[in-house]
Design a protein around this motif. Structure first.
Motif, short mmCIF file in Angstrom:
data_model
loop_
_atom_site.label_atom_id
_atom_site.label_comp_id
_atom_site.label_asym_id
_atom_site.label_seq_id
_atom_site.Cartn_x
_atom_site.Cartn_y
_atom_site.Cartn_z
N PHE A 168 2.16 42.05 86.89
CA PHE A 168 2.72 41.35 88.05
C PHE A 168 3.84 42.27 88.54
CE2 PHE A 168 4.21 38.68 91.10
CZ PHE A 168 5.16 37.73 90.77
N THR A 207 1.02 35.35 78.64
CA THR A 207 0.32 34.06 78.77
C THR A 207 -0.09 33.86 80.23
OG1 THR A 207 1.87 33.22 77.12
CG2 THR A 207 0.57 31.59 78.33
N LEU A 266 -0.59 31.82 83.40
CA LEU A 266 -0.12 30.52 83.90
C LEU A 266 -1.30 29.66 84.32
CD1 LEU A 266 2.91 31.60 86.12
CD2 LEU A 266 2.97 30.57 83.84
N GLY A 313 -9.18 35.89 88.09
CA GLY A 313 -9.10 35.42 89.48
C GLY A 313 -7.81 34.73 89.87
N ILE A 314 -7.91 34.07 91.01
CA ILE A 314 -6.76 33.42 91.65
C ILE A 314 -6.28 32.23 90.80
CG2 ILE A 314 -6.10 32.03 93.68
CD1 ILE A 314 -6.53 34.83 94.61
C1 PYL Z 1 3.04 36.43 86.17
C2 PYL Z 1 2.81 35.33 85.20
C3 PYL Z 1 4.01 34.97 84.35
C4 PYL Z 1 3.41 34.56 83.07
N1 PYL Z 1 2.15 34.89 83.03
C5 PYL Z 1 1.75 35.66 84.15
C6 PYL Z 1 0.35 35.31 84.65
O1 PYL Z 1 -0.04 34.16 84.67
N2 PYL Z 1 -0.37 36.37 85.08
C7 PYL Z 1 -1.65 36.18 85.76
C8 PYL Z 1 -1.38 36.06 87.25
C9 PYL Z 1 -2.71 36.08 88.02
C10 PYL Z 1 -2.50 35.82 89.50
C11 PYL Z 1 -3.79 35.84 90.30
C12 PYL Z 1 -3.48 35.47 91.75
O2 PYL Z 1 -3.42 34.25 92.04
O3 PYL Z 1 -3.26 36.40 92.53
N3 PYL Z 1 -4.42 37.17 90.21
#
Ligand code: PYL
Length: 272
Positions: free
Chosen positions: A115, A2, A4, A65-66
Motif C-alpha cells: 500500500f 493482514t 482488511l 481484488g477490491i
Molecule cells: C493497507 C491495509 C492495512 C492492513 N492491511 C492492508 C490490506 O488490507 N491490504 C490489502 C488492500 C487491498 C486493496 C484493494 C483495493 O480495494 O484497491 N486492492
C-alpha cells in the motif's frame, strides 16, 4: 500483512470526527497533528506548503481484488485532513492514467502486498507499513509526554516495527524488540542501531510501561500483563489486546484500522 475486511472499513468515514476528538483527548494532538509530528513538521507548515495538492486513490483489482470501501475510506481520511482527494472512476492502469490526466500530484494505491503513496512531482514513494509505524510511534511519544530515556517494548520486527523503531530511537527511547521469529528480530537489530532483543515474551511484558504492538497477532496481551500506567500504541491488525483489557486501557491505547497510517503516508509523501 493482514488483509482488511469490508466490515473493518465500513464505519471509518462517519467516525472520523469522533475518533479525532478521542485522539486529542488521549494523545494530546489531532490526527493531523500526530502525522505532522511523525515527520518532524507541523500542521501549519504542511498546509501552508501543500494544501492545494490534489490526491487520487486508485482501486486495484489484482490478487484478491477490491475491498469494498477501501479506496473510499482512504479518500475520506485525506479529505478530512483538508486536502482535495478523489477515487478514480477507472481501476488499475486506467485509474493511473485518469489520476494523472486529472492533475493528481499524489496517488494512493494498494495491492495484496503493498500500500503506497507516490508523489508524482518529487518521485517520493511512501510505504504504508513504515509510515504507520512512524505515525503510531509519534502518537506514543505524545501520549507518554516524550520517549526520551524511556524503555519501549516493541512487538513485531516487520515494516511497521521498522518505522516505529526509527522514530522512537530517534526520539531518545531505549527500544527492546521481540519477534516470535528470533531470526527476524536479529535481522531487525542489524538495521536498527541501538535496538536490543528480548527473547522471553511473557517474562518481559510486565517489565514495560510502554508497549508498541506491531504484530498481526490477536489477543496476545491479556489483563494480567497490563499495569495501571501501561500505555500501548497498537497499529497491528487485529488488535493484540484481549477484550478484557480494553476497559483497563481507557485513554492509554492508540489503535485504528487505517486513519493514522494514511495520514502519516500523506504527510510524508507531501513533505520534501
Ligand atoms: C493497507 C491495509 C492495512 C492492513 N492491511 C492492508 C490490506 O488490507 N491490504 C490489502 C488492500 C487491498 C486493496 C484493494 C483495493 O480495494 O484497491 N486492492
Amino acid at each position: 500483512m493482514t488483509r482488511l475486511r469490508e466490515e473493518d472499513i465500513l464505519y471509518i468515514a462517519e467516525s472520523l470526527k469522533e475518533y479525532d476528538k478521542q485522539l486529542v483527548k488521549n494523545v494530546g494532538k489531532s490526527l493531523a497533528g500526530i502525522a505532522a509530528h511523525a515527520i518532524g513538521s507541523t500542521e501549519k507548515e504542511i498546509y501552508d506548503l501543500h494544501h492545494a495538492t490534489p490526491v487520487a486513490v486508485i482501486p486495484v483489482t489484482c490478487g484478491e481484488g477490491i475491498i469494498n470501501g477501501f479506496s473510499g475510506s482512504v479518500q475520506k481520511i485525506i479529505e478530512y485532513l483538508g486536502f482535495t482527494a478523489f477515487v478514480t472512476g477507472h481501476k488499475d492502469v486506467g485509474g493511473l492514467a485518469e489520476a494523472v490526466k486529472k492533475g493528481a500530484k499524489v496517488i494512493f494505491l494498494a495491492d495484496d502486498d503493498h500500500f503506497v503513496a507516490i508523489n508524482i512531482s518529487t518521485g517520493r514513494v511512501v510505504d504504508n507499513g513504515e509510515a504507520t509505524g512512524k505515525g503510531y510511534a509519534a502518537g506514543l511519544d505524545l501520549m507518554a509526554g516524550g520517549l526520551r530515556d524511556k524503555d519501549v517494548l516493541l512487538l513485531g520486527a516487520g515494516p511497521v516495527g521498522t518505522g516505529a523503531a526509527a522514530f522512537m530511537s530517534g526520539h531518545g527511547a531505549r527500544v527492546f524488540v521481540y519477534d516470535v521469529k528470533l531470526g527476524q528480530a536479529e535481522n531487525f537489530k542489524k538495521t536498527a542501531p541501538g535496538v536490543q532483543i528480548v527473547r522471553d515474551f511473557y517474562k518481559s511484558l510486565p517489565e514495560y510501561k510502554l508497549l508498541f504492538d506491531a504484530t498481526p497477532s490477536a489477543e496476545i496481551i491479556v489483563k494480567e500483563y497490563v499495569r495501571e500506567d501501561t500505555m500501548i500504541s497498537a497499529p497491528g491488525i487485529p488488535l493484540g489486546l484481549s477484550r478484557e483489557c480494553l476497559p483497563l486501557m481507557a485513554g492509554r491505547l492508540i489503535h485504528d484500522t487505517l486513519e493514522i497510517g494514511v495520514a502519516a503516508m500523506l504527510f510524508e509523501a507531501l513533505f520534501n
